[in-house]
Design a protein around this motif. Structure first.
Motif, mmCIF file in Angstrom:
data_model
loop_
_atom_site.group_PDB
_atom_site.id
_atom_site.type_symbol
_atom_site.label_atom_id
_atom_site.label_comp_id
_atom_site.label_asym_id
_atom_site.label_seq_id
_atom_site.Cartn_x
_atom_site.Cartn_y
_atom_site.Cartn_z
ATOM 1 N N ILE A 11 16.998 -57.476 -6.972
ATOM 2 C CA ILE A 11 16.424 -58.497 -5.993
ATOM 3 C C ILE A 11 16.738 -58.372 -4.779
ATOM 4 O O ILE A 11 17.620 -57.425 -4.302
ATOM 5 C CB ILE A 11 16.883 -59.865 -6.270
ATOM 6 N N LYS A 12 16.100 -58.843 -3.651
ATOM 7 C CA LYS A 12 16.320 -58.656 -2.289
ATOM 8 C C LYS A 12 16.644 -59.849 -1.764
ATOM 9 O O LYS A 12 15.698 -60.954 -1.980
ATOM 10 C CB LYS A 12 15.124 -58.030 -1.576
ATOM 11 N N PHE A 13 17.431 -60.110 -0.761
ATOM 12 C CA PHE A 13 17.533 -61.421 0.027
ATOM 13 C C PHE A 13 17.759 -61.219 1.446
ATOM 14 O O PHE A 13 18.238 -60.041 1.752
ATOM 15 C CB PHE A 13 18.411 -62.708 -0.579
ATOM 16 N N ASN A 14 17.652 -62.237 2.452
ATOM 17 C CA ASN A 14 17.738 -62.199 3.592
ATOM 18 C C ASN A 14 19.126 -62.722 4.139
ATOM 19 O O ASN A 14 19.424 -63.919 3.694
ATOM 20 C CB ASN A 14 16.754 -63.052 4.374
ATOM 21 N N HIS A 15 19.939 -62.047 4.867
ATOM 22 C CA HIS A 15 20.881 -62.557 5.438
ATOM 23 C C HIS A 15 21.592 -61.934 6.764
ATOM 24 O O HIS A 15 21.443 -60.572 6.651
ATOM 25 C CB HIS A 15 21.925 -62.842 4.475
ATOM 26 N N CYS A 16 22.145 -62.467 7.556
ATOM 27 C CA CYS A 16 22.562 -61.776 8.679
ATOM 28 C C CYS A 16 21.581 -60.706 9.305
ATOM 29 O O CYS A 16 21.710 -59.819 9.897
ATOM 30 C CB CYS A 16 23.714 -60.709 8.411
ATOM 31 N N LYS A 17 20.401 -61.370 9.500
ATOM 32 C CA LYS A 17 19.019 -60.496 9.754
ATOM 33 C C LYS A 17 18.975 -59.155 9.342
ATOM 34 O O LYS A 17 18.622 -58.253 9.711
ATOM 35 C CB LYS A 17 19.270 -60.207 11.332
ATOM 36 N N LYS A 18 19.459 -59.201 7.932
ATOM 37 C CA LYS A 18 19.365 -57.721 7.024
ATOM 38 C C LYS A 18 18.581 -58.216 5.953
ATOM 39 O O LYS A 18 18.696 -59.274 5.369
ATOM 40 C CB LYS A 18 20.743 -57.162 6.740
ATOM 41 N N PRO A 45 15.707 -65.142 -2.627
ATOM 42 C CA PRO A 45 15.424 -63.977 -2.966
ATOM 43 C C PRO A 45 14.177 -63.598 -3.826
ATOM 44 O O PRO A 45 13.399 -64.413 -4.404
ATOM 45 C CB PRO A 45 16.764 -63.861 -4.153
ATOM 46 N N VAL A 46 13.844 -62.319 -3.672
ATOM 47 C CA VAL A 46 12.599 -61.913 -4.181
ATOM 48 C C VAL A 46 13.098 -60.776 -4.974
ATOM 49 O O VAL A 46 13.801 -59.940 -4.938
ATOM 50 C CB VAL A 46 11.404 -61.462 -3.070
ATOM 51 N N SER A 47 12.155 -60.412 -6.132
ATOM 52 C CA SER A 47 12.507 -59.558 -7.212
ATOM 53 C C SER A 47 11.666 -58.244 -6.514
ATOM 54 O O SER A 47 10.652 -58.327 -6.069
ATOM 55 C CB SER A 47 11.991 -59.883 -8.597
ATOM 56 N N ILE A 48 12.345 -57.022 -6.857
ATOM 57 C CA ILE A 48 11.718 -55.787 -6.454
ATOM 58 C C ILE A 48 11.092 -55.156 -7.684
ATOM 59 O O ILE A 48 11.575 -55.107 -8.708
ATOM 60 C CB ILE A 48 12.890 -55.029 -6.147
ATOM 61 N N SER A 49 9.817 -55.084 -7.450
ATOM 62 C CA SER A 49 9.098 -54.427 -8.495
ATOM 63 C C SER A 49 9.552 -53.223 -9.285
ATOM 64 O O SER A 49 10.083 -52.080 -8.347
ATOM 65 C CB SER A 49 7.600 -54.345 -8.518
ATOM 66 N N ASN A 50 9.625 -53.058 -10.527
ATOM 67 C CA ASN A 50 10.233 -51.879 -11.116
ATOM 68 C C ASN A 50 9.050 -50.811 -11.368
ATOM 69 O O ASN A 50 7.992 -51.301 -11.875
ATOM 70 C CB ASN A 50 10.922 -52.449 -12.303
ATOM 71 N N PRO A 51 9.357 -49.649 -10.912
ATOM 72 C CA PRO A 51 8.148 -48.713 -10.771
ATOM 73 C C PRO A 51 8.028 -48.041 -12.438
ATOM 74 O O PRO A 51 7.239 -47.354 -12.652
ATOM 75 C CB PRO A 51 8.669 -47.562 -10.178
ATOM 76 N N PHE A 52 9.031 -48.540 -13.397
ATOM 77 C CA PHE A 52 8.988 -47.959 -14.733
ATOM 78 C C PHE A 52 8.531 -48.913 -15.705
ATOM 79 O O PHE A 52 8.592 -49.836 -15.786
ATOM 80 C CB PHE A 52 10.393 -47.453 -15.227
ATOM 81 N N ARG A 202 27.740 -49.744 -5.327
ATOM 82 C CA ARG A 202 28.544 -50.699 -4.214
ATOM 83 C C ARG A 202 28.479 -52.122 -4.530
ATOM 84 O O ARG A 202 29.115 -52.961 -3.876
ATOM 85 C CB ARG A 202 28.312 -50.557 -2.764
ATOM 86 N N GLY A 203 27.597 -52.449 -5.320
ATOM 87 C CA GLY A 203 27.422 -54.001 -5.616
ATOM 88 C C GLY A 203 26.073 -54.590 -4.701
ATOM 89 O O GLY A 203 25.340 -55.518 -5.208
ATOM 90 N N PHE A 204 25.802 -53.888 -3.727
ATOM 91 C CA PHE A 204 24.853 -54.261 -2.817
ATOM 92 C C PHE A 204 24.187 -53.261 -1.978
ATOM 93 O O PHE A 204 25.116 -52.212 -1.893
ATOM 94 C CB PHE A 204 25.235 -55.778 -1.916
ATOM 95 N N TYR A 205 23.114 -53.346 -1.148
ATOM 96 C CA TYR A 205 22.736 -52.213 -0.418
ATOM 97 C C TYR A 205 21.900 -53.001 0.815
ATOM 98 O O TYR A 205 21.294 -53.777 0.614
ATOM 99 C CB TYR A 205 21.737 -51.443 -0.982
#
Ligand code: ZN
Length: 223
Positions: A11-18, A45-52, A202-205
């Motif tokens: 998933i992807k979410f917004n925080h700290c302008k990142k 949060p939005v889910s990231i589509s899995n290419p597989f 790392r747990g996040f990116y």
């Protein structure tokens, strides 16, 4: 699909302008440590589509996977890839040094390219027969296999061209097929693998800029 094969959803979410990617929304933002309690829409949060995809659930498709291991765990960008074609029951026909194999397992994490346009019921009705007859040809005996020139890729591309001819359409050469259909998807897969492994490590990116939707439209078949 086995969960280990599918990988965990990203998933992807917004925080700290990142943009922050992770497997789940943490209680606190990993950058500013603030509690992530806010329910602001832009932070959802939005889910990231899995290419597989599980190739055994794909009909009449071209599939691609690492010869050894899986994309998410073992693929390093240079690993050998193996390709095949599914029949209408998700059996994956593929050519190897042992001849044509008909795999009912092993393609659970594949990049898939649909070969038949939606609604082409005539072609779909003939597909399994075409694929079986084509595979029975002497061209695909084990002793004809040559790693560089007469391999899994030649097998799939020759089949695709036989179908295109039967449908009265022009042929595709290897370069054209690769550039037009394969490369856009493998590029997307590589980006996803990089992201996935970073999150796993790392747990996040974190990224600075939004990833705009620049993906080519999907859904069209080749034949
Ligand atoms: Zn933050």
């Amino acid at each position: 699909m086995h969960p280990a094969e599918a990988g965990k959803p990203l998933i992807k979410f917004n925080h700290c302008k990142k943009y922050i990617y992770s497997f789940s929304v943490p209680q606190c933002c990993p950058l500013c440590q603030q509690v992530m309690g806010s329910r602001k829409l832009e932070e959802a949060p939005v889910s990231i589509s899995n290419p597989f995809t599980n190739g055994h659930q794909e009909q009449c498709s071209f599939l691609l996977r690492p010869t050894q291991g899986t994309f998410l765990r073992e693929y390093d960008g240079r690993s050998d890839l193996h390709v095949g074609i599914t029949n209408t029951n998700g059996v994956v026909y593929n050519y190897t040094a042992h001849g044509v194999r008909r795999d009912e397992a092993g393609w659970e994490q594949s990049v898939s390219i649909p070969l038949v346009q939606p609604g082409m019921f005539g072609l779909m009705g003939q597909w399994d027969k075409y694929l079986e007859e084509f595979s029975a040809s002497g061209a695909w005996l084990p002793q004809r296999y040559e790693e560089d020139h007469h391999n899994c890729y030649s097998y799939t591309l020759t089949f695709i061209n036989c179908v295109l001819t039967a449908e009265g359409k022009g042929q595709l050469d290897k370069r054209e097929f690769t550039e037009k259909y394969v490369v856009p998807r493998t590029r997307k897969a590589s980006e996803y693998i990089t992201l996935y492994r970073a999150v796993e490590g790392r747990g996040f990116y974190v990224t600075d800029r939004p990833e705009e939707a620049t993906d080519p439209p999907e859904g069209g078949g080749v034949c």
